[in-house]
Design an enzyme around this catalytic site. Structure first.
Site, mmCIF file in Angstrom:
data_model
loop_
_atom_site.group_PDB
_atom_site.id
_atom_site.type_symbol
_atom_site.label_atom_id
_atom_site.label_comp_id
_atom_site.label_asym_id
_atom_site.label_seq_id
_atom_site.Cartn_x
_atom_site.Cartn_y
_atom_site.Cartn_z
ATOM 1 N N ARG A 43 0.837 -1.215 0.000
ATOM 2 C CA ARG A 43 0.000 0.000 0.000
ATOM 3 C C ARG A 43 0.867 1.260 0.000
ATOM 4 O O ARG A 43 0.494 2.286 -0.550
ATOM 5 C CB ARG A 43 -0.963 0.012 1.186
ATOM 6 C CG ARG A 43 -0.282 -0.128 2.526
ATOM 7 C CD ARG A 43 -1.304 -0.248 3.645
ATOM 8 N NE ARG A 43 -0.683 -0.653 4.889
ATOM 9 C CZ ARG A 43 -1.034 -0.180 6.070
ATOM 10 N NH1 ARG A 43 -1.991 0.718 6.182
ATOM 11 N NH2 ARG A 43 -0.435 -0.609 7.162
ATOM 12 N N GLU A 87 -19.003 4.321 0.074
ATOM 13 C CA GLU A 87 -18.251 3.777 -1.060
ATOM 14 C C GLU A 87 -19.055 3.771 -2.357
ATOM 15 O O GLU A 87 -18.498 3.956 -3.441
ATOM 16 C CB GLU A 87 -17.764 2.357 -0.724
ATOM 17 C CG GLU A 87 -16.753 2.290 0.417
ATOM 18 C CD GLU A 87 -17.392 2.325 1.800
ATOM 19 O OE1 GLU A 87 -18.635 2.265 1.899
ATOM 20 O OE2 GLU A 87 -16.643 2.417 2.797
ATOM 21 N N PHE A 107 -14.404 -3.209 0.584
ATOM 22 C CA PHE A 107 -15.321 -2.097 0.320
ATOM 23 C C PHE A 107 -15.143 -1.544 -1.094
ATOM 24 O O PHE A 107 -15.941 -0.735 -1.558
ATOM 25 C CB PHE A 107 -15.137 -0.998 1.367
ATOM 26 C CG PHE A 107 -15.060 -1.537 2.778
ATOM 27 C CD1 PHE A 107 -15.937 -2.528 3.193
ATOM 28 C CD2 PHE A 107 -14.103 -1.082 3.664
ATOM 29 C CE1 PHE A 107 -15.860 -3.047 4.478
ATOM 30 C CE2 PHE A 107 -14.021 -1.590 4.949
ATOM 31 C CZ PHE A 107 -14.891 -2.578 5.367
ATOM 32 N N ARG A 156 -1.735 -4.960 3.203
ATOM 33 C CA ARG A 156 -1.408 -4.222 4.411
ATOM 34 C C ARG A 156 -0.025 -4.533 4.987
ATOM 35 O O ARG A 156 0.678 -3.617 5.418
ATOM 36 C CB ARG A 156 -2.462 -4.516 5.474
ATOM 37 C CG ARG A 156 -2.130 -3.966 6.842
ATOM 38 C CD ARG A 156 -3.269 -4.192 7.830
ATOM 39 N NE ARG A 156 -2.922 -3.662 9.138
ATOM 40 C CZ ARG A 156 -2.642 -4.413 10.206
ATOM 41 N NH1 ARG A 156 -2.691 -5.727 10.113
ATOM 42 N NH2 ARG A 156 -2.336 -3.860 11.346
#
Lengths: 281, 317
Positions: free
Chosen positions: B13, B61, B86, B170
């Site tokens: 990320r 979203e 999401f 992540r």
């Protein structure tokens, strides 16, 4: 600028187009289309600043987004009669290999369409995005959109309503077609919408109302008033009361014609109530 | 075997964030949207340097996807940012109608993909997103493997006309691809040439595949390792050439075996060159809370699982 009589003639002709398109393929949505005919005719022929021709980016002109895509017949008829594509192409509505899909789409490259719609509740977000792009590009043109009242039952609208007010998207006019009807019955019976105008107001919009959305003069006046309220820090909402099926006596005062085509006999009756003005396609 | 050096662990990320920083400086049409996860998406520098080109959407979203579609009308290149769950499942119909079917030039950038999201658990660990996105006509699906590749992919998708799903994660993982790499959408990378088995990996499983290949080499097994960063369009040619050479395949991904890279590879093999294949992937299950390492181990998504799959597929040749 066309005269009021010219616009009224166009309204009648568009109603004929809607009825004939839907009848031919025995499917489609005449009710909401007939109810919003004055709005579309006024918007495209009196209100919006439009360039000649069509390009997707639409820089240097006003843009319109139809959120309740099922009223495609009125959209197609008004676009064709504005010159976006040949009027004869209305003959291909809902047929195989047509650019005039059941619900509007960019996918077949039909001039005048900038987003697919049909799955409800998505158009306001798209319109807001286009309004933000206009601001980034330094343009002072406006974004217009139309939404069914039943469509407000979709939650995404309320995300968009909150966003537009919170971020002062004030180059944007959203019109709600308040006809009180949806497929399964009246909106009050299916899922009551409450006071729609007040809901927009408390969300932070500048709201005005068109009491009779089937009165061309009222529609033009309302849209001009809405225009004058843009650029003042708030998105503008028009609550426009219409009669589903307007112009055809047996299609009014009911939700029955939301998504149903007239029979041969019914078509004849309906067309007799809307005599040819500009020539059928 | 080709040696790869970990240049220092980093999260993919942050590769996205670094790519966005560069795009902010080089491409005035790029705009960023985020649904209340700026810190997680590492885009603060982009925001600081281009405040007028950043849109904080809030926890909404569906609205973000629609606004992104609208921003393309007028020539902007929107990059949406939120967790993978999401970014896909929650907003599938918005992506389908307003972006994919409408042919809009939106880049759906999804962090915290897969089980390595860790302790937040299954509500946030989507293992179905590759499948959801690759089924959409016209959608490009990319899952880079490390910081450098994610940055390169971020830059590359800005140049690509059309909707893209960019999936990253992540945890801090090995950063081993070159910093100056050119990222070619749809082009597989040959990381190690071998003769006995082909390991085809994407995302975090690429580094694990290299570890597995090294261990296998010590056992006298020569493993070819191919990095597929673009799951759609898939590099059929590279896959078929390798399968024809080695005669068996292991696919490795941090995703459900249904709908993932493995299924795409098996479709190509079945159509052109039927080849024994084993799938390193989650087995039609949700995840759970735990550290990324614990979860990769429990759900069979690490170098040990890849080695086991190789030994199994070799017996099927």
């Amino acid at each position: 600028m066309p005269s009021t009589q010219e616009l009224q003639n166009l309204v009648t002709q568009v109603r004929r187009d809607i009825l004939r398109m839907v009848h031919k393929v025995n499917s489609g949505h005449p009710g909401g289309s007939l109810g919003c005919t004055e709005f579309f005719v006024a918007l495209y022929n009196e209100i919006m600043e439009l360039k000649d021709g069509f390009d997707m980016d639409g820089n240097g002109e006003d843009l319109f987004f139809l959120s309740n895509g099922h009223i495609s017949p009125v959209f197609y008829s008004v676009l064709a009669r504005k010159g976006y594509f040949p009027i004869e192409e209305l003959n291909t509505f809902r047929l195989i290999n047509s650019r005039l899909q059941g619900h509007p789409t960019t996918h077949e490259g039909l001039p005048g369409i900038r987003i697919a719609s049909g799955s409800l509740g998505q158009g306001m977000s798209v319109a807001i995005g286009a309004a933000l792009a206009k601001k980034l590009n330094g343009g002072n043109h406006l974004i217009y959109s139309l939404h069914g009242d039943g469509e407000l039952q979709e939650g995404q609208n309320w995300e968009a309503i909150m966003y537009a007010a919170g971020n002062k998207v004030d180059n944007y006019i959203a019109t709600i077609d308040l006809n009180g009807q949806q497929i399964d019955g009246s909106t009050d019976d299916v899922l009551p919408l409450g006071d729609v105008a007040e809901k927009f107001r408390v969300f932070g919009w500048d709201v005005l109302e068109i009491e009779n959305g089937n009165d061309l003069k009222q529609v033009i006046a309302g849209l001009n008033e809405a225009k004058s309220r843009t650029g003042k820090g708030k998105p503008v909402c028009i609550i426009m009361t219409t009669m589903m099926g307007n112009g055809v006596d047996f299609m009014m005062h009911t939700h029955a014609w939301h998504g149903k085509a007239p029979s041969d006999e019914q078509l004849e009756t309906a067309l007799a109530q809307n005599p040819e003005t500009l020539g059928d396609y | 075997m080709t040696k790869y050096i970990d240049q220092g662990k980093n999260d993919t990320r942050s590769g996205y964030g670094a790519g966005m920083t560069e795009l902010g400086r080089t491409n005035p049409n790029v705009v960023a949207l985020c649904a209340d996860l700026v810190g997680s998406l590492k885009i603060q520098t982009f925001i600081d340097e281009n405040p007028e080109r950043f849109f904080q959407i809030g926890i909404a979203e569906a609205n973000m996807m629609g606004i992104a579609a609208g921003l393309t009308i007028g020539g902007k290149i929107p990059f949406t940012g939120t967790f993978a769950n999401f970014s896909t499942g929650r907003v599938y119909d918005q992506i389908r109608q307003s972006i994919a079917y409408s042919g809009k030039n939106v880049k759906i950038c999804a962090s915290h993909a897969g089980i390595t999201l860790g302790e937040d658990g299954a509500t946030h660990q989507i293992l179905e997103d590759i499948g959801l996105m690759k089924m959409l006509p016209g959608m490009t699906v990319i899952n880079p493997c490390d910081f450098n590749q994610t940055k390169a992919a971020t830059l590359a998708i800005a140049e690509h006309q059309g909707p893209v799903y960019l999936r990253f994660g992540r945890p801090k993982v090995a950063n081993f691809t070159p910093a100056d790499q050119k990222f070619e959408i749809g082009k597989a990378l040959m990381l190690n040439e071998g003769t006995d088995v082909t390991i085809i990996a994407t995302g975090h499983l690429v580094w694990q595949s290299l570890i597995a290949a090294e261990n296998l080499e010590n056992q006298g097994i020569s493993a070819e390792v191919i990095n597929i960063h673009t799951i759609k369009p898939l590099d059929n040619e590279a896959i078929l050439a390798s399968a024809k050479k080695t005669g068996c395949v292991v696919t490795a991904e941090e995703h459900n075996y249904l709908g993932g890279l493995g299924e795409s590879v098996s479709r190509v093999l079945a159509s052109h060159h039927p080849t024994p294949q084993e799938f390193v992937a989650t087995q039609d299950t949700f995840g759970e809370s735990g550290t990324p390492e614990q979860l990769m181990d429990k759900y069979g998504l690490n170098n040990k699982a890849i080695e086991a799959a190789v030994l199994k597929v070799l017996k099927r040749k």
